[in-house]
Write a protein that holds these residues in place. Structure first.
Motif, PDB file in Angstrom:
ATOM      1  N   TYR A 158       0.888  -1.318  -0.320  1.00  0.00           N
ATOM      2  CA  TYR A 158      -0.265   0.204  -0.141  1.00  0.00           C
ATOM      3  C   TYR A 158       1.077   1.423  -0.273  1.00  0.00           C
ATOM      4  CZ  TYR A 158      -3.009  -3.791   1.267  1.00  0.00           C
ATOM      5  OH  TYR A 158      -4.577  -4.432   1.439  1.00  0.00           O
ATOM      6  N   ILE A 159       2.147   0.988   0.105  1.00  0.00           N
ATOM      7  CA  ILE A 159       3.108   2.276   0.514  1.00  0.00           C
ATOM      8  C   ILE A 159       3.238   3.240  -1.361  1.00  0.00           C
ATOM      9  CG2 ILE A 159       5.223   3.372   0.197  1.00  0.00           C
ATOM     10  CD1 ILE A 159       5.943   0.783   2.294  1.00  0.00           C
ATOM     11  N   ALA A 160       3.250   2.400  -2.091  1.00  0.00           N
ATOM     12  CA  ALA A 160       2.931   2.818  -3.632  1.00  0.00           C
ATOM     13  C   ALA A 160       1.614   3.458  -3.683  1.00  0.00           C
ATOM     14  CB  ALA A 160       3.231   1.738  -4.830  1.00  0.00           C
ATOM     15  N   PRO A 161       1.173   2.934  -4.052  1.00  0.00           N
ATOM     16  CA  PRO A 161      -0.521   3.676  -4.156  1.00  0.00           C
ATOM     17  C   PRO A 161      -1.024   4.653  -3.237  1.00  0.00           C
ATOM     18  CG  PRO A 161      -1.128   1.755  -3.508  1.00  0.00           C
ATOM     19  CD  PRO A 161       0.846   2.080  -3.408  1.00  0.00           C
ATOM     20  N   THR A 162      -0.123   4.745  -2.169  1.00  0.00           N
ATOM     21  CA  THR A 162      -0.428   6.009  -1.201  1.00  0.00           C
ATOM     22  C   THR A 162       0.327   7.567  -1.631  1.00  0.00           C
ATOM     23  OG1 THR A 162      -1.055   4.680   0.781  1.00  0.00           O
ATOM     24  CG2 THR A 162      -0.396   7.264   1.309  1.00  0.00           C
ATOM     25  N   LEU A 163       1.618   7.236  -2.569  1.00  0.00           N
ATOM     26  CA  LEU A 163       2.551   7.943  -2.575  1.00  0.00           C
ATOM     27  C   LEU A 163       1.915   8.468  -3.958  1.00  0.00           C
ATOM     28  CD1 LEU A 163       6.580   6.205  -1.248  1.00  0.00           C
ATOM     29  CD2 LEU A 163       4.595   8.315  -0.569  1.00  0.00           C
ATOM     30  N   ILE A 164       1.637   8.143  -5.061  1.00  0.00           N
ATOM     31  CA  ILE A 164       1.380   7.859  -5.937  1.00  0.00           C
ATOM     32  C   ILE A 164      -0.210   9.314  -5.744  1.00  0.00           C
ATOM     33  CG2 ILE A 164      -0.449   7.283  -7.935  1.00  0.00           C
ATOM     34  CD1 ILE A 164       1.596   5.228  -8.012  1.00  0.00           C
ATOM     35  N   PHE A 165      -0.917   8.545  -5.103  1.00  0.00           N
ATOM     36  CA  PHE A 165      -2.786   9.230  -4.667  1.00  0.00           C
ATOM     37  C   PHE A 165      -1.836  10.412  -4.608  1.00  0.00           C
ATOM     38  CE2 PHE A 165      -4.949  10.982  -0.857  1.00  0.00           C
ATOM     39  CZ  PHE A 165      -5.721  11.149  -1.491  1.00  0.00           C
ATOM     40  N   LEU A 166      -0.989  11.009  -2.846  1.00  0.00           N
ATOM     41  CA  LEU A 166      -0.442  12.286  -2.608  1.00  0.00           C
ATOM     42  C   LEU A 166       0.155  13.012  -3.984  1.00  0.00           C
ATOM     43  CD1 LEU A 166       1.328  10.737   0.516  1.00  0.00           C
ATOM     44  CD2 LEU A 166      -1.026  12.324   0.500  1.00  0.00           C
ATOM     45  N   VAL A 167       0.705  12.566  -4.516  1.00  0.00           N
ATOM     46  CA  VAL A 167       1.489  13.088  -5.501  1.00  0.00           C
ATOM     47  C   VAL A 167       0.892  13.928  -6.218  1.00  0.00           C
ATOM     48  CG1 VAL A 167       2.846  13.052  -7.417  1.00  0.00           C
ATOM     49  CG2 VAL A 167       4.030  12.240  -5.459  1.00  0.00           C
ATOM     50  N   ALA A 168      -0.645  12.906  -6.528  1.00  0.00           N
ATOM     51  CA  ALA A 168      -1.449  12.925  -7.846  1.00  0.00           C
ATOM     52  C   ALA A 168      -2.068  14.249  -7.399  1.00  0.00           C
ATOM     53  CB  ALA A 168      -2.403  12.650  -7.693  1.00  0.00           C
ATOM     54  N   VAL A 169      -2.155  14.514  -5.874  1.00  0.00           N
ATOM     55  CA  VAL A 169      -3.609  15.736  -5.586  1.00  0.00           C
ATOM     56  C   VAL A 169      -2.623  17.047  -4.836  1.00  0.00           C
ATOM     57  CG1 VAL A 169      -5.539  16.237  -3.186  1.00  0.00           C
ATOM     58  CG2 VAL A 169      -4.627  13.928  -4.262  1.00  0.00           C
ATOM     59  N   LEU A 170      -1.481  16.602  -4.054  1.00  0.00           N
ATOM     60  CA  LEU A 170      -0.683  17.760  -3.306  1.00  0.00           C
ATOM     61  C   LEU A 170       0.341  18.652  -4.163  1.00  0.00           C
ATOM     62  CD1 LEU A 170       0.842  16.153  -0.606  1.00  0.00           C
ATOM     63  CD2 LEU A 170      -1.765  17.256  -0.971  1.00  0.00           C
ATOM     64  N   VAL A 171       0.928  17.246  -5.695  1.00  0.00           N
ATOM     65  CA  VAL A 171       1.989  17.345  -6.358  1.00  0.00           C
ATOM     66  C   VAL A 171       1.835  18.216  -7.927  1.00  0.00           C
ATOM     67  CG1 VAL A 171       4.068  17.470  -7.635  1.00  0.00           C
ATOM     68  CG2 VAL A 171       3.839  16.734  -5.817  1.00  0.00           C
ATOM     69  N   PHE A 172       0.495  17.337  -8.363  1.00  0.00           N
ATOM     70  CA  PHE A 172      -0.258  17.507  -9.936  1.00  0.00           C
ATOM     71  C   PHE A 172      -1.160  18.045  -9.756  1.00  0.00           C
ATOM     72  CE2 PHE A 172       1.771  12.726 -10.961  1.00  0.00           C
ATOM     73  CZ  PHE A 172       3.155  13.912 -11.222  1.00  0.00           C
ATOM     74  N   GLY A 173      -1.580  18.257  -8.727  1.00  0.00           N
ATOM     75  CA  GLY A 173      -3.501  19.174  -8.904  1.00  0.00           C
ATOM     76  C   GLY A 173      -4.323  18.728  -9.423  1.00  0.00           C
ATOM     77  N   GLU A 174      -4.399  16.668  -9.482  1.00  0.00           N
ATOM     78  CA  GLU A 174      -5.893  16.876  -9.426  1.00  0.00           C
ATOM     79  C   GLU A 174      -6.857  16.922  -8.817  1.00  0.00           C
ATOM     80  OE1 GLU A 174      -5.087  13.019 -11.534  1.00  0.00           O
ATOM     81  OE2 GLU A 174      -3.239  13.098 -12.314  1.00  0.00           O
ATOM     82  N   GLU A 175      -8.270  16.942  -9.821  1.00  0.00           N
ATOM     83  CA  GLU A 175      -9.335  17.191  -8.352  1.00  0.00           C
ATOM     84  C   GLU A 175      -9.971  16.013  -7.596  1.00  0.00           C
ATOM     85  OE1 GLU A 175     -13.849  18.392  -9.294  1.00  0.00           O
ATOM     86  OE2 GLU A 175     -12.249  18.247 -11.517  1.00  0.00           O
ATOM     87  N   PHE A 176      -9.942  16.551  -6.723  1.00  0.00           N
ATOM     88  CA  PHE A 176     -10.186  15.250  -5.817  1.00  0.00           C
ATOM     89  C   PHE A 176     -11.891  15.011  -5.437  1.00  0.00           C
ATOM     90  CE2 PHE A 176     -10.263  12.664  -2.050  1.00  0.00           C
ATOM     91  CZ  PHE A 176     -10.446  11.136  -2.104  1.00  0.00           C
ATOM     92  N   ASP A 177     -12.668  14.521  -6.345  1.00  0.00           N
ATOM     93  CA  ASP A 177     -14.070  15.643  -6.679  1.00  0.00           C
ATOM     94  C   ASP A 177     -15.196  14.903  -5.715  1.00  0.00           C
ATOM     95  OD1 ASP A 177     -14.556  12.962  -7.929  1.00  0.00           O
ATOM     96  OD2 ASP A 177     -14.094  13.502  -9.483  1.00  0.00           O
ATOM     97  N   THR A 178     -17.117  14.816  -5.438  1.00  0.00           N
ATOM     98  CA  THR A 178     -17.038  14.191  -4.408  1.00  0.00           C
ATOM     99  C   THR A 178     -17.056  12.481  -4.871  1.00  0.00           C
ATOM    100  OG1 THR A 178     -18.656  15.608  -4.780  1.00  0.00           O
ATOM    101  CG2 THR A 178     -19.260  14.221  -4.060  1.00  0.00           C
ATOM    102  N   GLY A 179     -17.364  12.400  -6.234  1.00  0.00           N
ATOM    103  CA  GLY A 179     -16.720  10.218  -6.006  1.00  0.00           C
ATOM    104  C   GLY A 179     -15.847  10.237  -5.564  1.00  0.00           C
TER     105      GLY A 179
END
Length: 298
Positions: free
Chosen positions: A250-271
């Motif tokens: 679970y380490i890898a997807p957690t880091l990918i998630f954080l990079v996507a939201v915090l670095v790439f600024g991807e939208e974390f929408d309601t769904g």
């Protein structure tokens, strides 16, 4: 040479596995730098430049005999062609996801994968599922349904990554060859079509290789960022209990998630705000028996 241990977690194995997952977790940063290059071309270079790295390792370990035997075994070659095709598809979907602003879907795919593998074992190997596993799989499935309803379409990237990696792991288990030798065998199988596509790109003027120092260095580096984590993981898994590997994944997807939201600024929408916590809850439920087993063993 790494020796296999049974039901024992070793510091060396932990270091190998954690290093692999950390590298996979931050891999989106590298792939984002290649976002201007088509995914298929990046996969080609991941294949081509992985060969010398994996080959040098086998030569250094003196373990080329098993690979030579596999190359003249039609049945093993056929099985390796299946795993090679699946891993190349997985790489392609992953690279496209990062480049097109869907890194969250890549994280989602990796989160769902262990639960999909359990379901796959039940469907294809008739492994019995306990109540905890059924609840976890049900929660993950419900989370995917929520994403579909919110977006109005299937999360193709996430499902594609889950399916390709899940079936890759499934068929990989049946490949009677060591993990390092198996990886080299797969990239060797993929090398002829990869070279053919690279020649085509070069002849049509669409190749990005040699167009600039940055492009060339990044494409050559694809071999390092592809081969090294896989090799670290393969050797680390031998020195850890399966339950430990299950928790660490679970380490890898957690880091990918954080990079996507915090670095790439991807939208974390309601769904996603609803679906991701459900999947995290499913993984906690799935992991509880693993943690209990680790404590009993300790």
């Amino acid at each position: 040479m790494v020796q296999t241990t049974d039901n024992v977690d070793t510091p060396r194995g932990l270091a190998f596995a954690v290093s692999a997952y950390l590298l996979w977790g931050f891999l989106p940063l590298y792939m984002k730098a290649l976002a201007h290059i088509p995914a298929a071309e990046i996969v080609v270079h991941r294949v081509i430049w992985s060969v010398p790295i994996a080959g040098a390792l086998l030569i250094a370990l003196g373990r080329t005999k098993e690979l030579r035997a596999a190359l003249v075994n039609p049945r093993m070659l056929g099985m390796a062609c299946v795993t090679a095709a699946l891993i190349s598809l997985n790489w392609g979907i992953y690279v496209w996801s990062i480049a097109s602003g869907h890194a969250l879907d890549a994280a989602l795919g990796y989160y769902i994968n262990p639960l999909f593998s359990v379901a796959l074992g039940a469907l294809l190997l008739r492994e019995k599922l306990n109540r905890t596993q059924l609840v976890a799989i049900g929660l993950a499935a419900l989370a995917v349904i929520i994403l579909i309803l919110q977006a109005g379409k299937l999360p193709w990237a996430a499902l594609g990554m889950t399916l390709t990696w899940g079936f890759y792991a499934f068929f990989k288990k049946s490949l009677p060859i060591g993990p390092n030798q198996g990886f080299l065998l797969e990239v060797l199988i993929l090398t002829p079509p990869a070279l053919g596509y690279l020649v085509y790109l070069t002849m049509t003027g669409n190749s990005h290789f040699s167009t600039s120092f940055d492009n060339t260095a990044l494409l050559v580096g694809c071999g390092l960022v592809t081969a090294i984590p896989l090799i670290l993981y393969a050797n680390g898994a031998k020195l850890l209990r399966l339950s430990t590997v299950g928790i660490l994944q679970y380490i890898a997807p957690t880091l990918i998630f954080l990079v996507a939201v915090l670095v790439f600024g991807e939208e974390f929408d309601t769904g996603r705000m609803i679906a991701f916590p459900m999947i995290w809850a499913a993984l906690v439920i799935y992991s509880i028996p693993l943690v209990r087993g680790m404590r009993r063993t300790a």
